[in-house]
Design an enzyme around this catalytic site. Structure first.
Site, PDB file in Angstrom:
ATOM      1  N   VAL A  64      -8.272   2.406  -4.215  1.00 38.79           N
ATOM      2  CA  VAL A  64      -8.947   1.978  -5.447  1.00 38.79           C
ATOM      3  C   VAL A  64     -10.388   2.491  -5.453  1.00 38.79           C
ATOM      4  O   VAL A  64     -11.053   2.504  -4.421  1.00 38.79           O
ATOM      5  CB  VAL A  64      -8.944   0.438  -5.551  1.00 38.79           C
ATOM      6  CG1 VAL A  64      -9.590  -0.011  -6.852  1.00 38.79           C
ATOM      7  CG2 VAL A  64      -7.519  -0.101  -5.451  1.00 38.79           C
ATOM      8  N   SER A  89      -1.709   3.241  10.533  1.00 34.56           N
ATOM      9  CA  SER A  89      -2.667   2.376  11.266  1.00 34.56           C
ATOM     10  C   SER A  89      -1.994   1.024  11.462  1.00 34.56           C
ATOM     11  O   SER A  89      -0.990   0.711  10.807  1.00 34.56           O
ATOM     12  CB  SER A  89      -3.957   2.186  10.451  1.00 34.56           C
ATOM     13  OG  SER A  89      -3.718   1.322   9.344  1.00 34.56           O
ATOM     14  N   THR A 135       0.828  -1.203   0.000  1.00 37.19           N
ATOM     15  CA  THR A 135       0.000   0.000   0.000  1.00 37.19           C
ATOM     16  C   THR A 135       0.864   1.255   0.000  1.00 37.19           C
ATOM     17  O   THR A 135       1.956   1.266   0.594  1.00 37.19           O
ATOM     18  CB  THR A 135      -0.942   0.009   1.220  1.00 37.19           C
ATOM     19  OG1 THR A 135      -1.626   1.241   1.257  1.00 37.19           O
ATOM     20  CG2 THR A 135      -0.210  -0.179   2.534  1.00 37.19           C
ATOM     21  N   LYS A 154       1.504  -4.077   6.543  1.00 34.14           N
ATOM     22  CA  LYS A 154       2.066  -4.110   5.182  1.00 34.14           C
ATOM     23  C   LYS A 154       3.561  -3.804   5.206  1.00 34.14           C
ATOM     24  O   LYS A 154       4.327  -4.338   4.401  1.00 34.14           O
ATOM     25  CB  LYS A 154       1.341  -3.081   4.305  1.00 34.14           C
ATOM     26  CG  LYS A 154      -0.125  -3.393   4.070  1.00 34.14           C
ATOM     27  CD  LYS A 154      -0.281  -4.580   3.126  1.00 34.14           C
ATOM     28  CE  LYS A 154      -1.706  -4.721   2.637  1.00 34.14           C
ATOM     29  NZ  LYS A 154      -1.911  -5.898   1.795  1.00 34.14           N
ATOM     30  N   HIS A 157      -1.845  -0.588   8.092  1.00 33.40           N
ATOM     31  CA  HIS A 157      -0.752  -0.139   7.225  1.00 33.40           C
ATOM     32  C   HIS A 157       0.600  -0.655   7.758  1.00 33.40           C
ATOM     33  O   HIS A 157       1.489  -0.986   6.977  1.00 33.40           O
ATOM     34  CB  HIS A 157      -0.756   1.393   7.125  1.00 33.40           C
ATOM     35  CG  HIS A 157      -1.895   1.942   6.286  1.00 33.40           C
ATOM     36  ND1 HIS A 157      -3.062   2.434   6.849  1.00 33.40           N
ATOM     37  CD2 HIS A 157      -2.056   2.078   4.955  1.00 33.40           C
ATOM     38  CE1 HIS A 157      -3.876   2.848   5.877  1.00 33.40           C
ATOM     39  NE2 HIS A 157      -3.294   2.651   4.725  1.00 33.40           N
TER      40      HIS A 157
HETATM   41  P1  NAD Z   1     -10.945  -7.588   0.404  1.00 33.50           P
HETATM   42  O1  NAD Z   1     -11.066  -7.640   1.876  1.00 33.50           O
HETATM   43  O2  NAD Z   1     -12.174  -7.329  -0.397  1.00 33.50           O
HETATM   44  O3  NAD Z   1     -10.286  -8.945  -0.142  1.00 33.50           O
HETATM   45  C1  NAD Z   1      -9.329  -9.666   0.585  1.00 33.50           C
HETATM   46  C2  NAD Z   1      -9.717 -11.142   0.495  1.00 33.50           C
HETATM   47  O4  NAD Z   1      -8.745 -11.901   1.203  1.00 33.50           O
HETATM   48  C3  NAD Z   1     -11.083 -11.410   1.128  1.00 33.50           C
HETATM   49  O5  NAD Z   1     -11.905 -12.136   0.234  1.00 33.50           O
HETATM   50  C4  NAD Z   1     -10.751 -12.228   2.372  1.00 33.50           C
HETATM   51  O6  NAD Z   1     -11.731 -13.174   2.707  1.00 33.50           O
HETATM   52  C5  NAD Z   1      -9.419 -12.883   1.985  1.00 33.50           C
HETATM   53  N1  NAD Z   1      -8.567 -13.190   3.136  1.00 33.50           N
HETATM   54  C6  NAD Z   1      -8.204 -12.357   4.161  1.00 33.50           C
HETATM   55  N2  NAD Z   1      -7.434 -13.025   5.031  1.00 33.50           N
HETATM   56  C7  NAD Z   1      -7.278 -14.282   4.547  1.00 33.50           C
HETATM   57  C8  NAD Z   1      -6.597 -15.434   5.004  1.00 33.50           C
HETATM   58  N3  NAD Z   1      -5.910 -15.424   6.158  1.00 33.50           N
HETATM   59  N4  NAD Z   1      -6.657 -16.568   4.267  1.00 33.50           N
HETATM   60  C9  NAD Z   1      -7.350 -16.603   3.098  1.00 33.50           C
HETATM   61  N5  NAD Z   1      -8.038 -15.539   2.621  1.00 33.50           N
HETATM   62  C10 NAD Z   1      -7.988 -14.391   3.345  1.00 33.50           C
HETATM   63  O7  NAD Z   1      -9.808  -6.506   0.070  1.00 33.50           O
HETATM   64  P2  NAD Z   1      -9.465  -5.787  -1.313  1.00 33.50           P
HETATM   65  O8  NAD Z   1     -10.002  -4.408  -1.266  1.00 33.50           O
HETATM   66  O9  NAD Z   1      -9.794  -6.687  -2.441  1.00 33.50           O
HETATM   67  O10 NAD Z   1      -7.893  -5.677  -1.162  1.00 33.50           O
HETATM   68  C11 NAD Z   1      -7.053  -6.721  -1.596  1.00 33.50           C
HETATM   69  C12 NAD Z   1      -5.612  -6.409  -1.258  1.00 33.50           C
HETATM   70  O11 NAD Z   1      -5.229  -5.180  -1.887  1.00 33.50           O
HETATM   71  C13 NAD Z   1      -5.345  -6.233   0.220  1.00 33.50           C
HETATM   72  O12 NAD Z   1      -4.115  -6.840   0.555  1.00 33.50           O
HETATM   73  C14 NAD Z   1      -5.261  -4.731   0.399  1.00 33.50           C
HETATM   74  O13 NAD Z   1      -4.421  -4.419   1.456  1.00 33.50           O
HETATM   75  C15 NAD Z   1      -4.706  -4.276  -0.926  1.00 33.50           C
HETATM   76  N6  NAD Z   1      -5.124  -2.900  -1.264  1.00 33.50           N
HETATM   77  C16 NAD Z   1      -6.448  -2.596  -1.402  1.00 33.50           C
HETATM   78  C17 NAD Z   1      -6.825  -1.300  -1.720  1.00 33.50           C
HETATM   79  C18 NAD Z   1      -8.260  -0.873  -1.880  1.00 33.50           C
HETATM   80  O14 NAD Z   1      -8.509   0.347  -2.078  1.00 33.50           O
HETATM   81  N7  NAD Z   1      -9.222  -1.795  -1.837  1.00 33.50           N
HETATM   82  C19 NAD Z   1      -5.813  -0.315  -1.902  1.00 33.50           C
HETATM   83  C20 NAD Z   1      -4.481  -0.672  -1.723  1.00 33.50           C
HETATM   84  C21 NAD Z   1      -4.142  -1.972  -1.412  1.00 33.50           C
HETATM   85  N1  USQ Z   2     -11.664   9.793   4.437  1.00 33.56           N
HETATM   86  C1  USQ Z   2     -12.551  10.850   4.550  1.00 33.56           C
HETATM   87  N2  USQ Z   2     -13.879  10.553   4.595  1.00 33.56           N
HETATM   88  C2  USQ Z   2     -14.357   9.282   4.520  1.00 33.56           C
HETATM   89  C3  USQ Z   2     -13.449   8.217   4.391  1.00 33.56           C
HETATM   90  C4  USQ Z   2     -12.098   8.505   4.366  1.00 33.56           C
HETATM   91  O1  USQ Z   2     -12.165  12.018   4.613  1.00 33.56           O
HETATM   92  O2  USQ Z   2     -15.579   9.095   4.568  1.00 33.56           O
HETATM   93  C5  USQ Z   2     -10.212  10.081   4.353  1.00 33.56           C
HETATM   94  C6  USQ Z   2      -9.371   9.353   5.391  1.00 33.56           C
HETATM   95  O3  USQ Z   2      -9.316  10.070   6.595  1.00 33.56           O
HETATM   96  C7  USQ Z   2      -8.037   9.236   4.670  1.00 33.56           C
HETATM   97  C8  USQ Z   2      -8.414   9.135   3.199  1.00 33.56           C
HETATM   98  O4  USQ Z   2      -9.764   9.603   3.100  1.00 33.56           O
HETATM   99  O5  USQ Z   2      -7.287  10.390   4.849  1.00 33.56           O
HETATM  100  C9  USQ Z   2      -8.335   7.734   2.634  1.00 33.56           C
HETATM  101  O6  USQ Z   2      -9.140   6.875   3.439  1.00 33.56           O
HETATM  102  P1  USQ Z   2      -9.717   5.482   2.856  1.00 33.56           P
HETATM  103  O7  USQ Z   2     -10.583   4.874   3.898  1.00 33.56           O
HETATM  104  O8  USQ Z   2     -10.281   5.695   1.504  1.00 33.56           O
HETATM  105  O9  USQ Z   2      -8.374   4.663   2.608  1.00 33.56           O
HETATM  106  P2  USQ Z   2      -7.346   4.007   3.612  1.00 33.56           P
HETATM  107  O10 USQ Z   2      -7.856   3.892   4.988  1.00 33.56           O
HETATM  108  O11 USQ Z   2      -6.029   4.662   3.410  1.00 33.56           O
HETATM  109  O12 USQ Z   2      -7.285   2.506   3.062  1.00 33.56           O
HETATM  110  C10 USQ Z   2      -7.596   2.159   1.707  1.00 33.56           C
HETATM  111  C11 USQ Z   2      -7.759   0.658   1.662  1.00 33.56           C
HETATM  112  C12 USQ Z   2      -6.438   0.005   2.065  1.00 33.56           C
HETATM  113  C13 USQ Z   2      -5.315   0.545   1.176  1.00 33.56           C
HETATM  114  C14 USQ Z   2      -5.248   2.063   1.203  1.00 33.56           C
HETATM  115  C15 USQ Z   2      -4.303   2.627   0.174  1.00 33.56           C
HETATM  116  O13 USQ Z   2      -8.789   0.241   2.544  1.00 33.56           O
HETATM  117  O14 USQ Z   2      -6.548  -1.395   1.926  1.00 33.56           O
HETATM  118  O15 USQ Z   2      -4.104   0.030   1.606  1.00 33.56           O
HETATM  119  O16 USQ Z   2      -6.568   2.584   0.847  1.00 33.56           O
HETATM  120  S1  USQ Z   2      -3.430   4.022   0.784  1.00 33.56           S
HETATM  121  O17 USQ Z   2      -4.420   5.025   1.219  1.00 33.56           O
HETATM  122  O18 USQ Z   2      -2.620   4.507  -0.309  1.00 33.56           O
HETATM  123  O19 USQ Z   2      -2.654   3.586   1.909  1.00 33.56           O
END
Ligand code: NAD
Ligand code: USQ
Length: 401
Positions: A211, A179, A144, A185, A182
């Site tokens: 995303v 957090s 991340t 990671k 984070h």
């Molecule tokens: P998600 O929670 O929708 O998907 C994660 C999946 O992993 C889930 O289906 C969950 O059941 C499975 N899982 C969790 N722990 C497990 C375990 N111990 N064994 C087997 N399966 C397990 O999350 P997502 O939004 O699809 O994110 C996927 C990855 O991408 C994460 O590692 C997240 O940190 C990273 N990521 C997501 C975002 C975002 O904005 N969604 C941004 C940056 C990074």
């Molecule tokens: N935020 C608001 N209002 C909201 C929700 C969030 O102002 O209603 C703010 C948060 O305080 C933060 C920013 O928006 O400053 C991003 O928050 P977020 O909840 O969209 O994202 P974050 O908690 O950082 O986590 C998400 C994914 C995580 C991924 C991360 C990428 O859940 O899995 O790792 O985005 S990054 O932000 O680059 O670390």
């Protein structure tokens, strides 16, 4: 090519599995359904209904003629991880399978410990299984951008050249995560880098930004192929939440001053980046870091964009439940994926219009009480950060081990 997609039932894992399968890869998905369990724990659901994994896979075979194998189990279980890697014999493993919500990891001690054990132990098991089964397997790990935090200097892609007291070296970029999620990671990154150095493994750490979006060419082929779309204050990410709040006629919840700036990307670019990373693997012993986002926005800018696309919406500045800088410098490099050929989808009114239409079509499924943030960034060993609010995660939950 044979690809294992860990976390293949999740928001990003499922569409990635479909994308790789449609590109001709032999794909297997791995999941323990923890994500569906968090929904039950919190009493919320994806805004868009999602089919069971079994139905998804069956539907994909009907629609595309391609089969996707499934391994149901937990990455924290050593025997399960060794078995699936040994039986499937992948060329690459795409690892999404972690607890990925920052607020969830900050609920209380139990949720912090669960997040770090789940994420760090799962990844360690995987590293051992790769080393013992076939060190040539390319690990593509979802990290991340939040690993870096918000330093007052430009963020580089993984490494920075430092000259200190007359000597120069290229070292890992300093990490200031915000957090326990984070932090998990960062711990993963260190463990993976060490295994590349010590055992000659090959890995790509995709430091992904936030995303947005819900549809990909493959998920649009049938409603049972849809991926999740979360809006609650624990798992909903900021742009997706703003779109859904606007569709519901609710104020957009900007935390604090709203100057928090992050890297963002369209869900379709997640798929493209993973594919690009797989197509040109890291060398043996290489720990490669790509910053995976396409544009930077402040929370205020996103709120304005969504309000405009929706034809008007109130914007509320709530007290920030997190400990984070609300105004700061932010400039992060992200050229390595572009150099590999990424052609990004940029955030425009067409995409926002499509997302608003999707949210409006499912507006009856929105649980309004799940929109308000409840998890505060302070140390608490009990469950409720704000007493009196019933809709929260359950501290007495037995976490799957
Ligand atoms: P998600 O929670 O929708 O998907 C994660 C999946 O992993 C889930 O289906 C969950 O059941 C499975 N899982 C969790 N722990 C497990 C375990 N111990 N064994 C087997 N399966 C397990 O999350 P997502 O939004 O699809 O994110 C996927 C990855 O991408 C994460 O590692 C997240 O940190 C990273 N990521 C997501 C975002 C975002 O904005 N969604 C941004 C940056 C990074
Ligand atoms: N935020 C608001 N209002 C909201 C929700 C969030 O102002 O209603 C703010 C948060 O305080 C933060 C920013 O928006 O400053 C991003 O928050 P977020 O909840 O969209 O994202 P974050 O908690 O950082 O986590 C998400 C994914 C995580 C991924 C991360 C990428 O859940 O899995 O790792 O985005 S990054 O932000 O680059 O670390």
């Amino acid at each position: 090519m044979r690809i294992l997609v860990l976390g293949g039932d999740g928001y990003l894992g499922w569409p990635t599995a479909l994308h790789l399968s449609s590109a001709g890869c032999e794909v297997a998905v791995v999941d323990n359904f923890a994500r569906r369990g968090y929904d039950l724990e919190m009493g919320v659901e994806s805004l868009v209904p999602i089919a069971s994994l079994q139905r998804r896979v069956e539907c994909w075979e009907d629609v595309s003629g391609h089969q996707i194998e499934t391994f149901i189990g937990d990455t924290t279980e050593e025997a399960f991880v060794y078995d699936m890697v040994g039986r499937f014999r992948p060329d690459a493993i795409v690892h999404f399978a972690e607890q990925r919500s920052a607020p969830y990891s900050m609920v209380d001690r139990k949720h912090a410990v669960y997040t770090q054990v789940n994420n760090v132990v799962g990844t360690l098991n995987l590293l051992y299984a790769i080393a013992d089964t076939d060190p040539a397997i390319h690990l593509v790990k979802l990290g991340t951008m939040g690993e870096y935090g918000t330093p007052n200097i430009d963020i580089e892609e993984g490494y920075i050249e430092i000259t200190h007291r007359g000597r120069t070296d290229v070292l890992p970029f300093p990490k200031q995560p915000g957090s326990f999620y984070h932090l998990s990671k960062v711990h993963d990154s260190h463990n993976i880098a060490f295994c590349c150095r010590a055992w000659g493994l090959r890995a790509t750490d995709l430091n992904q930004g936030v995303v947005y979006g819900q549809s990909t060419p493959e998920t649009l082929l049938h409603p049972d192929l849809a991926t999740r779309f979360d809006y609650d204050a624990v798992f909903g990410t900021v742009l997706n939440r703003f779109v859904i709040q606007a569709a519901a006629g609710q104020a957009l919840t900007v935390y604090g001053k709203g100057g928090q700036t992050r890297g963002f990307l369209d869900i379709r670019d997640t798929l493209a980046c993973v594919e690009l990373a797989i197509e040109s693997p890291a060398a043996a012993g290489e720990f490669r870091v790509f910053n995976q986002f396409t544009e930077s926005y402040s929370v205020n800018e996103l709120a304005e964009k969504v309000a405009t696309a929706a034809g008007g919406a109130d914007i509320a500045h709530l007290e920030d439940p997190r400990v984070e800088l609300e105004e700061h410098y932010y400039r992060a490099a992200h050229t390595k994926l572009l150099d590999l050929g990424l052609l990004p989808f940029l955030l425009g009114d067409d995409l926002l219009g499509d997302l608003l239409a999707l949210a409006r079509a499912h507006v009856h499924r929105i649980e309004l009480s799940a929109l308000a943030p409840q998890v505060m960034w302070r140390a608490t060993s009990s469950t409720l950060s704000r007493p009196g609010r019933p809709r929260t995660v359950n501290a007495n939950r037995d976490f799957p081990r």
